[in-house]
Enzyme design. Structure first.
Site, PDB file in Angstrom:
ATOM      1  N   ALA A 186     -18.004  34.158 -54.647  1.00  0.00           N
ATOM      2  CA  ALA A 186     -17.923  33.941 -53.202  1.00  0.00           C
ATOM      3  C   ALA A 186     -17.025  34.998 -52.601  1.00  0.00           C
ATOM      4  O   ALA A 186     -16.400  35.793 -53.303  1.00  0.00           O
ATOM      5  CB  ALA A 186     -17.385  32.538 -52.906  1.00  0.00           C
ATOM      6  N   HIS A 187     -16.963  34.990 -51.295  1.00  0.00           N
ATOM      7  CA  HIS A 187     -16.086  35.900 -50.562  1.00  0.00           C
ATOM      8  C   HIS A 187     -15.528  35.161 -49.368  1.00  0.00           C
ATOM      9  O   HIS A 187     -16.090  34.158 -48.906  1.00  0.00           O
ATOM     10  CB  HIS A 187     -16.836  37.147 -50.096  1.00  0.00           C
ATOM     11  N   GLY A 188     -14.421  35.622 -48.854  1.00  0.00           N
ATOM     12  CA  GLY A 188     -13.815  34.983 -47.708  1.00  0.00           C
ATOM     13  C   GLY A 188     -12.707  35.840 -47.141  1.00  0.00           C
ATOM     14  O   GLY A 188     -12.496  36.984 -47.564  1.00  0.00           O
ATOM     15  N   GLY A 189     -11.977  35.275 -46.188  1.00  0.00           N
ATOM     16  CA  GLY A 189     -10.984  36.051 -45.470  1.00  0.00           C
ATOM     17  C   GLY A 189      -9.850  36.560 -46.336  1.00  0.00           C
ATOM     18  O   GLY A 189      -9.232  37.567 -46.005  1.00  0.00           O
ATOM     19  N   LEU A 190      -9.545  35.861 -47.425  1.00  0.00           N
ATOM     20  CA  LEU A 190      -8.421  36.287 -48.250  1.00  0.00           C
ATOM     21  C   LEU A 190      -8.842  36.926 -49.556  1.00  0.00           C
ATOM     22  O   LEU A 190      -7.988  37.309 -50.342  1.00  0.00           O
ATOM     23  CB  LEU A 190      -7.504  35.080 -48.554  1.00  0.00           C
ATOM     24  N   TRP A 192     -12.166  38.335 -52.599  1.00  0.00           N
ATOM     25  CA  TRP A 192     -13.331  38.096 -53.441  1.00  0.00           C
ATOM     26  C   TRP A 192     -12.929  37.131 -54.544  1.00  0.00           C
ATOM     27  O   TRP A 192     -11.785  37.134 -55.019  1.00  0.00           O
ATOM     28  CB  TRP A 192     -13.835  39.398 -54.060  1.00  0.00           C
ATOM     29  N   ASP A 313      -4.808  24.564 -44.441  1.00  0.00           N
ATOM     30  CA  ASP A 313      -6.200  24.931 -44.188  1.00  0.00           C
ATOM     31  C   ASP A 313      -7.178  23.936 -44.804  1.00  0.00           C
ATOM     32  O   ASP A 313      -8.163  24.318 -45.433  1.00  0.00           O
ATOM     33  CB  ASP A 313      -6.474  26.336 -44.724  1.00  0.00           C
TER      34      ASP A 313
END
Length: 771
Positions: A186-190, A192, A313
């Protein structure tokens, strides 16, 4: 431009339009009938099979204490009804979570099988263009232009900050000589997230979390903080960190990776997305199931709070279900409660509004849980155009219209004023437990009573005998209701146990106790308040209450005693308002609903009374006052069948079971002339009496009350039917039976006038004979 550009977004509740293949409001690709929203062409991980979810993503923002800015926006709007008091219960009890008990034994939550880790890998790991933003200014970068695809690496045209959206680790790379990378999850704001095999520990599956953009100083700091916090945390519902590894980047500089356990399951977000209908609308999760998730995961947040940490979060993406267990993942936004320097990460639509001014707290985490419950159960998006979606009104949402206590719980959990929210994760979980039982009862489930830890036992029943045999049921006396209501229990004051018995203590005795006491604590002064009410002096009780300072009494307890005093003085409208505020503060407690129902009935507001009596009686039929109250309201409305059903719900183990059965017999006769009673109802009542073991005088009285309409009815319905109370269904036999009941009752009574009246009635009903 694509063929779909300019078309309206098909996602429910979204008013955006499609631009470059994505909605300009919610950022999602067009909804496909029957298709999953993730994993298309390998562009993003399919949360239905992924083991991990990034801590942030579209809509996530960080608030930096140094700048005082945040992307978080205003609070949810309020709704009708009372707001909760500005102080919570003050309870400090904790609860623990143990894997495998999801649903608390009340909800059958469907299990989620653990997935094969290799099936969760992305085929073509890329960051979608609509999620590519500059880490410094937040502006779009790496976007398509003039038919050319966007760059995955480069520099922001606004401030020159470098960006890179390319995975740093390729399959087969051995990180730190131990972790063999298998691919991207997955990937996200903080960062890989990679799947790897731990070649030194039995080839177990692990997750490596790195940075999406190594040029982002805040993100680097957050990653280091996550490693530091995770190393201290051991909880069955929180993902476990195994190690912290390093691997050279493209420029040879070491890049850090957090090594943590692989959790194979499905995120709550994907469970929700899987319920998307063919027309693109979303079917929310059942309320009971969503509450079960929250009850299970709240102890994990409480665990963090007890160690001086805030999660910050919480959202559906960050909770994974596998089998019948939950795991809180991705602690990238965790921060110490006393940290005033580090940036605070959160997601718009979940994050509490005060984050930008006062920073994170247990109360702000409570807000995120409340917003998560709203998103899971109400079918609303967390935000629209960067603004949190307000909670709908009950008139706008059938779930809230059906489950009032759940609505009140959401309002308190997401109140814009943090002092009006639940004071701790444990308090919210406790109230959710009560709301869950209420929801299950409303959905036709079996009653599941529970013992309150906030209120003591009631001082007796206030109205068990108001279902008269003639006319309509009476209404309880306000002062009697006030005297019977229970009192709040303060666990920190050893004198609190005295308050339970205060209503039966003489006022002079209480005064002597206070005079001989070295310290007159809050509970002892409340005992004086109760004694004044017992003496019929609500004005003196008000003086005692007004003399208690803000530090002596929680706001909700003050409102409770205001309601009790107002009810004792006959000011029913004021009592209703006070009890409604307590209900808003403690939506999972039965006592405030019972008090509100009784006060409303005293005020003649049967619709309000019946609704709240039902909220109490359905999940806990053993509370006889609620069942009797509901029966009175239904009987006054002409619903005799409903009234009988309410009384029949009282279990045989209750001390009021026999009284309830006799009241059910009385309901059959309410407001009817003897000849107007239906034969079927009359026979049902007779069968009920024959099953009861009654005292002789009571048995004779009840039988006589049924034989009177039977004598009238047999002449209309005709003779020859089944026996009635053991005698043939013939007028002559029924008259003889009624005569025997009346004469025997006359011999048992000690009241001369009553004896004469019974003999006269017996003579009047006796059939004509030769002797």
């Amino acid at each position: 431009m694509t063929a779909a550009d300019g078309a309206p977004c098909a996602r429910p509740g979204c008013a955006g339009t499609l631009q470059d293949g994505y909605c300009d409001e919610c950022g999602h690709a067009p909804a496909q009938a029957g298709a999953s929203t993730g994993g298309a062409s390998g562009a993003t991980v399919d949360p239905g099979t992924a083991a991990w979810s990034p801590s942030t993503g579209s809509g996530t923002a960080a608030w930096s204490p140094s700048t005082g800015t945040a992307a978080s926006t205003g609070p949810s709007t309020g709704t009708s009804g009372s707001r909760p008091s500005r102080r919570g219960t003050g309870r400090t009890s904790t609860s623990s979570s143990a894997g495998g008990r999801l649903g608390a034994g009340l909800v059958d939550v469907p299990p989620v099988p653990q997935v094969d880790p290799s099936s969760a890998l992305l085929i073509d790991p890329q960051v979608p263009e609509h999620k590519r933003v500059c880490s410094r200014c937040g502006g779009p970068v790496g976007r398509s232009k003039d038919g050319r695809p966007g760059r995955v690496e480069g520099f922001c045209p606004r401030d020159g900050a470098p960006f890179s959206f390319r995975p740093k680790l390729e399959p087969g790379v051995l990180v730190d000589g131990q972790y063999e990378v298998q691919g991207c999850l997955a990937h996200g704001g903080l960062g890989w997230i990679y799947l790897a095999l731990d070649r030194k520990v039995s080839d177990r599956w692990v997750v490596l979390k790195g940075l999406l953009d190594s040029g982002d100083a805040d993100a680097m700091a957050a990653a280091a903080a996550e490693a530091r916090f995770l190393a201290q945390i051991r909880h069955p519902d929180i993902v476990t960190i195994h190690n912290f590894a390093q691997h050279p980047g493209d420029d040879g500089t070491p890049v850090g990776y957090i090594v943590m356990e692989y959790v194979g399951g499905v995120s709550l977000k994907q469970l929700l997305e899987d319920r998307r209908r063919p027309d693109g609308t979303l079917e929310p999760l059942p309320v009971a199931q969503a509450i079960a998730y929250a009850i299970e995961i709240l102890p994990a947040l409480g665990f963090l709070h007890s160690r001086g940490l805030a999660y910050c979060d919480f959202k559906p993406e960050n909770v994974i279900q596998y089998e019948r267990q939950l795991k809180l993942i991705d602690l990238g936004a965790v921060i110490r409660l006393d940290d005033e320097r580090s940036p605070v990460y959160g997601t718009i639509g979940y994050q509490a509004p005060e984050i930008a001014t006062v920073g994170p707290s247990p109360s702000s985490d409570v807000h995120t849980v409340g917003r998560t419950l709203a998103v899971l159960t109400l079918g609303i998006p967390p935000a629209r155009r960067g603004v949190p979606t307000p909670l709908p009104e009950p008139s706008e949402n059938p779930v809230l219209a059906r489950h009032e206590s759940f609505h009140r719980l959401l309002r308190r959990a997401t109140d814009p004023d943090p002092l009006r929210r639940f004071g701790s994760a444990e308090e919210m979980a406790d109230q959710l437990g009560g709301v869950l039982r209420e929801v299950l009862a409303a959905e036709g489930g079996h009653p599941a009573p529970r013992t309150s830890t906030i209120f003591g036992p009631r001082h007796g029943d206030f109205a068990p005998d108001l279902l008269a045999a003639a006319g309509e049921p009476g209404r309880p006396e306000p002062a009697q209701v006030a005297a019977r209501l229970p009192d709040p229990v303060a666990g920190g004051d050893p004198a609190s146990s005295l308050l339970v018995a205060a209503s039966s203590v003489d006022l002079d005795d209480v005064r002597r106790m206070l005079a001989s006491s070295a310290q007159q604590g809050t509970e002892m002064r409340l005992m004086l308040l109760r004694a004044h009410l017992g003496a019929g002096d609500p004005d003196a009780a008000t003086e005692v209450l007004d003399g208690l300072g803000g530090d002596d009494l929680d706001d909700w307890r003050r409102e409770w005693f205001r309601g009790v005093i107002a009810l004792s003085a006959g000011r029913t409208d004021a009592a209703c308002a006070a009890f409604d505020t307590v209900y808003a503060t403690l939506p999972g407690e039965m006592v405030p609903k019972l008090a509100l129902a009784a006060a409303a009935e005293c005020a003649g507001q049967d619709a309000v009374a019946g609704h709240h009596y039902g909220l109490v009686a359905r999940p806990d039929p053993s509370i006889a006052d609620a069942a009797f109250g509901l029966a009175r309201v239904l009987a006054r409305a002409g619903d005799r069948a409903g009234a009988v059903a309410a009384l029949d719900a009282i279990p045989e183990t209750s001390s009021r079971y026999v009284a309830a059965q006799l009241a059910a017999v009385q309901v059959v006769l309410l407001g009817c002339a003897p000849a107007e009673v239906e034969e079927a109802e009359l026979r049902s009542a007779a069968d009920r009496v024959e099953r009861l073991a009654l005292a002789p005088a009571t048995d004779l009285q009840v039988r006589a009350s049924l034989l009177v309409p039977a004598v009238e009815l047999v002449s209309v319905a005709g003779e020859g039917g089944a026996p009635f109370l053991g005698c043939p269904w013939r007028e002559r036999d029924l008259r003889f039976a009624l005569e025997r009941c009346l004469r025997t009752s006359a011999r048992l009574t000690t009241d001369r006038a009553e004896r004469i009246g019974l003999v006269d009635r017996a003579n009047a009903v006796r059939p004509l004979t030769w002797v």
